[in-house]
Design an enzyme around this catalytic site. Structure first.
Site, PDB file in Angstrom:
ATOM      1  N   THR A 150       0.071  -0.037   3.424  1.00  0.00           N
ATOM      2  CA  THR A 150      -0.019   1.333   3.933  1.00  0.00           C
ATOM      3  C   THR A 150       1.170   2.184   3.486  1.00  0.00           C
ATOM      4  OG1 THR A 150      -1.133   0.463   5.873  1.00  0.00           O
ATOM      5  CG2 THR A 150      -0.226   2.676   6.066  1.00  0.00           C
ATOM      6  N   GLY A 162       4.786  -4.458   9.332  1.00  0.00           N
ATOM      7  CA  GLY A 162       5.575  -5.179  10.328  1.00  0.00           C
ATOM      8  C   GLY A 162       6.593  -6.079   9.644  1.00  0.00           C
ATOM      9  N   GLU A 164      -6.102  -2.180  10.657  1.00  0.00           N
ATOM     10  CA  GLU A 164      -7.183  -2.980  10.053  1.00  0.00           C
ATOM     11  C   GLU A 164      -8.474  -2.174   9.921  1.00  0.00           C
ATOM     12  OE1 GLU A 164      -6.489  -5.801   8.721  1.00  0.00           O
ATOM     13  OE2 GLU A 164      -4.479  -5.966   9.573  1.00  0.00           O
TER      14      GLU A 164
END
Lengths: 660, 660
Positions: free
Chosen positions: A139, A178, A421
């Site tokens: 992303t 993350g 997702e």
């Protein structure tokens, strides 16, 4: 033990332990899960102060500490089955995301799936031993769901046999991964491959980010934490800006696509190979929706059994708040939904494993259907569960706002599933695309297979003459009959959406605009399709229940689930002529009866989810029901109470008093 | 300035500034509001670091600091009009609650309303000068909405002419009052008065909590902060346990009820006098719902105009996400709702002031209606707005989860309105009680007045023969016609709820059980009543708009609001025979047209709310649309980025690597 909650348990009509086994997937699984939970909960290395009392930096710190311990202990205990690792990890972090999630869940699996044998040799063992700590950077600030829009570039330089990695715009900065901010020293970076003057689309590159010795960012690497979020305090979601970072040619993952030394690009054999992980994660999320809702219902229903408030009959003692019809109407349909989603989660897991077997044998035939189903169900279940968690929280009155209830945490940790997702609306439209395609095939006389085969059948049954005659044959007390009604509703709404596209096309707009101008109808059709699938799978699950007591209470839950869905979407059922006005009144009446019928089993039904107090971590949801004394005890430990007088009194209030 | 957002503004068809004046209530009010905002925003004493980067203790500290400054400056500038104080305070704390809220909003007003002249002399000036810092301690751990259940006792001891204050049980501990934990040195405590061996119900007592010199809690006073919550980090919501705390007789507020020296209790002249504040706060909350939604829409709509993603037509540049029909369908009805609630808030404010005038002249006749209306509308608007904020947040994709979007904060600061000042379901049932009472009067042939007078009219029009003929006369393009349909829906659902109670009574259950067994229907009836009131008031407001451009765009918004409500509750309208299936298809079609019609004015409509960037404090909602560079800049300032390497690396990760 609170006497109210003891009495609730005495009134239950079924064997709680047996239902727990069904939810776990067998008695052996329950046993093993409990062993793992005990292992973690009794481990002094995993004790920590209440996270609610820590700053974000302290929470991140505590999470890294636990993750490091976890890695060592998993190896020490020899836990290697993926499901058991997942269970252990969930216990350690109490279901929260943690800084090594993407290393374990994305970096290692991507190496396994997409690294060439030579690359495996170079990278896998260091990554396995956390010398390389990796994340998965896809992303960007400007692009999430639309992968083709990603802007990061990897330009091959044959002179040095290196890729030059760049973030050419501000929107191309990697954003959200993350573990990227502070934890990882490597990332698999998705970037547009440029070689020999041509762009070959997205490829995956292993990019070193930080020094292996000092952990200081490497030259050209601008990396950091994206700042505080709604939840996810333990995770260092990060940003990454690449400025002419050079990596060797063998850092592009080359199991499928390749770039040769001279810069020649070699295409991968199939584009479908990378589909799997995405479908797997979305399927998992469906089960997580059941899990999040089950936890919330456990808290709200146990609390509703010990909280007394107001009066139903004047002069009598204050009733348990679970005796109010409005409270039952808030909580029991959500309890039914939690069961439904848990069963759907089990089903998706089975289907995934079956289809993965087929895929490994080169059979991709069922993948489109699973892809469509997992997309829609992910959206359908996460939206409902997110809203449901908040209903549970607010059903606990003021105390639901306290962090000691755990409900605010459950919400902020779960609600991102609506977005990550695959953003939910986009997911719904993906499912709609499959439905419309299937509908057109059915209309053209093709026989469909799998879950959409009803589009054939209903195409025949939905002729005008049969519509008007349908209402009389529906039996609102018969689950099979309701499954049928949900099916016909879905078929009807798919047809309506297709008709809307057709009408748009007749206005001479393009296919694409016709699609966009019908998007509301398309989402509605997907929603109805998913709802049908859930009701159908819940009904099917009942067939597996041998125990009479359990069969009986779950049948009540399933009926409640189906009827409440009809009441909430009564417009659809009336509009499509599937139910009549008198039948809807019957539905309302029956719903009230079902609420009263479930009342004595409500606490036992949440007990069967079998969340230990240490896992639930909720004062309101305690197994023993002794909420008030523990709420007081919790508050007294909170940071603002470390001193009797807060320093702000001396700094501001006392001086203010002197001035006035 | 981002060119996309500039183009949006160029396309607007109305005068934004004029609409801002309407929202503020006149050009002078806009001017004054802006003056006050500038005063605060340019004041160096009110600059602070981003609250998102602070710990809870630091946030509390910063809030106390600002509140102390604020008190001084309000006096320095001579701002004394309550509305202007409120405006100044909102600017200082950016709409957040703060530690002195209850001192200013409850302690001082309660003194004004309920203290005797002698008590005013003793307490008011010290409280005005913050020598006495007070809060209002009503809610207990075990009781919120049900006031009669409160357990704190005040037992009069004639020997010493003192009240002995006690928290006799764990559930009787005062819990939640704002400012109670650390800030206040006094509280008005609601307690059951016992004197001469009898209990006389709830009375208000001024209880000193902390030393005026040292701020240390007094003997017998156990006071502290209740711990972290979902939002409200700036406020020290507190607990208070009283252990034989003795206060002089003149510390009971004695303007109305009294206890004489010998312990004789003297009743107050009227019980209705304390009604007012509650009704006022609930009415205010309706406006706050509009405000919270307006802020959320401003952020989501501006961001949707600068965010580009995916593709509608292949090969063309990525469209603004506001061009997706699904995005419009999420946001524009909420924009319409924000306008609706702002207008309803204005109306409630006017009605309140008119009725307060009547009350001060001894005329209580309109109070029951206002009480019922404010209860229901508070619940109706806060539920919708809370859910709507989350829709706005999720419409911003991943970035909506970042604290820099401000949306998580808006949510956690607003959602408690669903619970405080009367739990929403309880509020809905209070309104239902008024509706059922009115319905019974209408059925008995009494002529009703005020907002429920439609129950007379519809009683006549809802005869079976007229129902079946109704659908043909509804015009889905005519707002007046839709107001009428909403009215008939409300009437129908009130009647259905009344019928449900009747049927229960026929089963020989008690009145109270019949009420509880019909609670789902009663809430549904209240909801329909409130929805009717909102549509009606929105339509009425259009009549005041002189400007053609503004009238036109607001008419579109009002129509969108009404039609979307019909679509969402289509089951009600079909079930009650008020609309036909073909009409519902018309509604769906018309809705889509309205979305397209509003599209060019969307940004201008949120601009008209006139939130300065400093007030909105949202990177995504910036007026200039330059979101990405500012998001990057914000992230870089965040606490985890203060060091390149987080200490947890040295503490846990490096040692782990060495062990593996």
């Amino acid at each position: 033990m609170n006497p109210d909650i003891t009495r609730e348990r005495e009134n239950a009509t079924f064997d709680v332990e047996k239902l727990t086994h069904i939810l776990d997937g067998g008695i052996e699984k329950t046993k093993r899960r409990r062993e793992i939970e005990s292992l973690v909960i009794s481990d002094p290395d995993f004790q920590s102060e209440d996270l609610n009392f820590l700053s974000r930096s302290e929470r991140y710190d505590a999470a890294v500490k636990k993750s490091a311990q976890m890695i060592l202990k998993l190896r020490e205990y020899g836990i290697s089955d993926p499901e058991e690792i997942y269970c252990y990890k969930s216990c350690v972090h109490r279901g929260r995301s943690e800084p090594l999630d993407l290393h374990l869940g994305m970096f290692l699996p991507t190496l396994l799936n997409q690294a060439s044998p030579e690359q495996m040799e170079t990278f896998f063992i260091p990554a396995w031993n956390l010398e390389i700590i990796g994340t998965y950077a896809q992303t960007e600030m400007g692009h999430g769901t639309h992968l083709r829009g990603l802007e990061t570039t990897a330009t091959y330089d044959p002179a040095t046999q290196e890729f030059v990695m760049n973030s050419p715009t501000i929107t191309s900065i990697k954003w959200w991964p993350g573990g990227l901010g502070k934890t990882s020293n490597h990332a698999i970076v998705l970037a547009q491959l440029h070689t020999q003057g041509k762009c070959h689309g997205l490829q995956a590159f292993i990019v070193p980010l930080r020094s292996m010795n000092t952990h200081i960012p490497l030259p050209g690497v601008v990396v950091g934490d994206i700042g505080p979020k709604f939840g996810f305090d333990e995770v260092d979601n990060g940003y990454l800006k690449l400025e002419n970072v050079r990596i060797p040619r063998d850092h592009m993952l080359m199991k499928y696509a390749k770039v040769e030394a001279d810069g020649t690009y070699v295409k991968p054999p199939s584009a479908k190979l990378t589909y799997g992980t995405m479908v797997f994660i979305r399927s998992m999320i469906v089960g997580e929706a059941g899990h999040a809702l089950a936890k919330s219902c456990t808290i709200a229903i146990r609390y509703s059994s010990v909280r007394h408030q107001s009066e139903i009959r004047p002069g009598e003692p204050e009733p348990q708040i679970m005796d109010y019809q409005t409270q039952q109407y808030k909580l029991f349909p959500l309890l039914a939904t939690a069961y439904a989603y848990k069963f759907v989660g089990q089903y998706m897991n089975q289907v995934y494993h079956r289809i993965t077997g087929d895929i490994s044998q080169g059979d991709f035939s069922e993948l489109p259907e699973l892809h469509a189903l997992s997309a829609g169900l992910k959206a359908f279940t996460t939206w409902t569960a997110s809203a449901g968690i908040e209903v549970c929280r607010m059903a606990c009155g003021g105390h639901g706002y306290s962090r000691c209830s755990a409900l605010p945490d459950i919400y902020v940790n779960f609600v991102p599933t609506c977005t990550y997702e695959g953003e939910n609306t986009v997911m719904m439209l993906q499912t709609a695309r499959f439905l419309i395609k299937s509908y057109r095939q059915a209309s053209a006389g093709h026989q469909l297979s799998g879950i959409v085969s009803y589009l054939n059948e209903s195409e025949r049954r939905l002729q005008p003459q049969s519509v008007s005659s349908r209402p009389t044959v529906v039996n609102v007390n018969d689950l099979a009959s309701l499954v049928d009604v949900y099916k016909l509703r879905a078929a009807r709404l798919v047809k309506l959406a297709a008709k809307s596209i057709q009408q748009e096309l007749q206005k001479r707009v393009s296919q694409e605009d016709a699609w966009n101008n019908s998007a509301i109808d398309l989402v509605r059709a997907s929603d109805a399709h998913c709802h049908y699938v859930v009701v159908k799978l819940f009904a099917a699950k009942l067939g597996e229940m041998g125990d009479t007591g359990i069969h009986s209470v779950l049948s009540t839950l399933a009926l409640l689930y189906a009827l409440q869905g009809i009441q909430q979407h009564s417009g659809d059922f009336l509009q499509t002529g599937l139910l009549s006005v008198p039948q809807l009144s019957q539905v309302s009446q029956r719903l009230k009866e079902l609420l009263a019928q479930l009342r004595p089993n409500a606490v036992a039904l949440v007990d069967a989810f079998d969340y230990r107090d240490e896992m639930l971590n909720s004062v309101l949801g305690r197994y023993d029901g002794n909420v008030y004394e523990h709420m007081f005890e919790w508050a007294r430990r909170s940071p603002l109470n470390k001193t009797e007088v807060h320093e702000s009194y001396h700094k501001y209030l006392k001086p203010l008093q002197a001035k006035l």
